[in-house]
Enzyme design. Structure first.
Site, short mmCIF file in Angstrom:
data_model
loop_
_atom_site.label_atom_id
_atom_site.label_comp_id
_atom_site.label_asym_id
_atom_site.label_seq_id
_atom_site.Cartn_x
_atom_site.Cartn_y
_atom_site.Cartn_z
N ASP A 2 2.73 -7.59 -6.16
CA ASP A 2 3.45 -7.26 -5.25
C ASP A 2 2.27 -8.38 -3.67
OD1 ASP A 2 4.59 -5.28 -3.51
OD2 ASP A 2 3.12 -3.67 -4.16
N GLY A 3 3.43 -8.14 -2.73
CA GLY A 3 2.33 -8.43 -1.67
C GLY A 3 2.50 -10.09 -0.53
N GLY A 5 5.10 -10.38 0.93
CA GLY A 5 5.55 -10.65 2.76
C GLY A 5 3.95 -10.26 3.18
N GLU A 49 15.71 -1.83 -6.97
CA GLU A 49 15.39 -1.64 -4.93
C GLU A 49 15.37 -2.17 -5.17
OE1 GLU A 49 13.79 0.30 -8.52
OE2 GLU A 49 14.89 1.75 -8.80
N ASN A 50 15.09 -3.17 -5.18
CA ASN A 50 15.15 -4.61 -3.95
C ASN A 50 16.34 -5.39 -3.57
OD1 ASN A 50 11.87 -6.27 -5.75
ND2 ASN A 50 12.43 -5.25 -4.08
N ARG A 176 0.97 2.29 -7.19
CA ARG A 176 1.98 3.21 -8.29
C ARG A 176 2.58 1.88 -8.79
NH1 ARG A 176 3.01 2.92 -2.39
NH2 ARG A 176 4.09 1.23 -1.55
N SER A 178 6.11 2.12 -9.42
CA SER A 178 7.59 1.75 -8.95
C SER A 178 8.21 1.75 -10.17
CB SER A 178 6.76 0.53 -8.19
OG SER A 178 6.01 0.93 -6.64
C1 IPE Z 1 6.47 -8.80 -4.04
O1 IPE Z 1 6.38 -9.06 -2.48
C2 IPE Z 1 7.32 -9.23 -4.35
C3 IPE Z 1 8.89 -8.87 -4.62
C4 IPE Z 1 9.30 -7.02 -4.70
C5 IPE Z 1 10.12 -10.05 -5.09
P1 IPE Z 1 6.62 -7.84 -1.60
O2 IPE Z 1 8.40 -9.27 -0.80
O3 IPE Z 1 6.98 -7.00 -2.55
O4 IPE Z 1 5.65 -8.14 -0.39
P2 IPE Z 1 5.59 -6.92 0.45
O5 IPE Z 1 4.86 -5.96 -0.03
O6 IPE Z 1 6.40 -7.16 1.34
O7 IPE Z 1 4.11 -7.46 1.33
MG MG Z 2 5.79 -4.85 -1.93
#
Ligand code: IPE
Ligand code: MG
Length: 227
Positions: A2-3, A5, A49-50, A176, A178
């Site tokens: 995660d992270g 983004g 959920e993505n 969490r 998730s």
């Molecule tokens: C994790 O990074 C990658 C996936 C869920 C595919 P995120 O895309 O969730 O990044 P944040 O949480 O927005 O920083």
């Molecule tokens: Mg994320």
């Protein structure tokens, strides 16, 4: 993982760039896990959920999975890595499904290391799908409900034959699960790390394992040595 983004936003870059760097981190982590002598690594790369994300981001994530498999499958196969993809194939584009099938088929006899990719995966969806399969088996008379136990149920999960995780690591500071391996992680040690996934390296994995080794696992029993 995660992270991605947030990693990109912090640099004024599009989220997709964060995902690309996330794939680099995955490559390095798979390598580190093998070097550290682990035999199983499961990564959560796309959750059921993505789908709520913008179509462009969903497509970018599919594109990255395809690019990863296309670029790395040959080497992973030669290294003795078995690849398994957890989650539902329902809703995945045909080309993604085909690539996933190819990766599993090509590596099915490998035993040196197991890379499980949770893609289009959600723990509740997995349990629900297992329950449906089981209900069908009971209905047609091939399973006697009185013989059901946790071990039998687990054979209907995507992780059939894969041991429960000893350690679950979540990056990016969120605390969490998730919907990740919710059946399988009942007694896993959980470690939440502040590092954003694109910055994750072998040293972070090693650090998490060291913390894991310092924990006392009782599985609902008593500490060893206590009366
Ligand atoms: C994790 O990074 C990658 C996936 C869920 C595919 P995120 O895309 O969730 O990044 P944040 O949480 O927005 O920083
Ligand atoms: Mg994320």
């Amino acid at each position: 993982m995660d992270g991605n983004g947030r990693w990109a936003s912090a640099r004024g870059l599009p989220r997709a760039v964060g995902h690309e760097r996330g794939v680099e981190a995955l490559r390095k982590t798979v390598e580190a896990a093998q070097e550290l002598g682990l035999s199983y690594l499961t990564v959560f790369s796309f959750s059921t959920e993505n789908w709520h994300r913008p179509v462009s981001e969903v497509n970018a994530l599919f594109g990255l999975l395809k690019a990863y498999v296309k670029r790395d499958l040959g080497q992973l196969a030669r290294e003795g890595v078995r690849i398994r993809v957890l989650g539902t194939r329902d809703g995945l584009p045909k080309d993604v499904q085909a690539l996933v099938d190819q990766a599993e088929e090509r590596t099915k006899d490998n035993t040196k290391f197991n890379l499980c990719i949770a893609f289009n995966y959600g723990g509740r969806e997995e349990i629900m799908r297992a329950a449906r399969q089981l209900a069908i088996a009971i209905k047609i008379g091939s399973v006697d409900p009185s013989t059901l136990d946790e071990d039998v149920f687990a054979t209907y999960l995507d992780t059939a034959g894969i041991p429960d995780p000893d350690l679950v690591i979540r990056t990016s500071g969120e605390s969490r699960l998730s919907n990740f391996l919710i059946w399988q992680s009942a007694y896993s040690e959980l470690i939440f790390m502040d590092v954003l996934w694109p910055d994750f390296r072998g040293e972070h994995l090693q650090q998490a394992i060291e913390e894991f080794q310092g924990r006392e696992r009782r599985f609902g029993g008593l500490a060893t040595g206590s009366a």
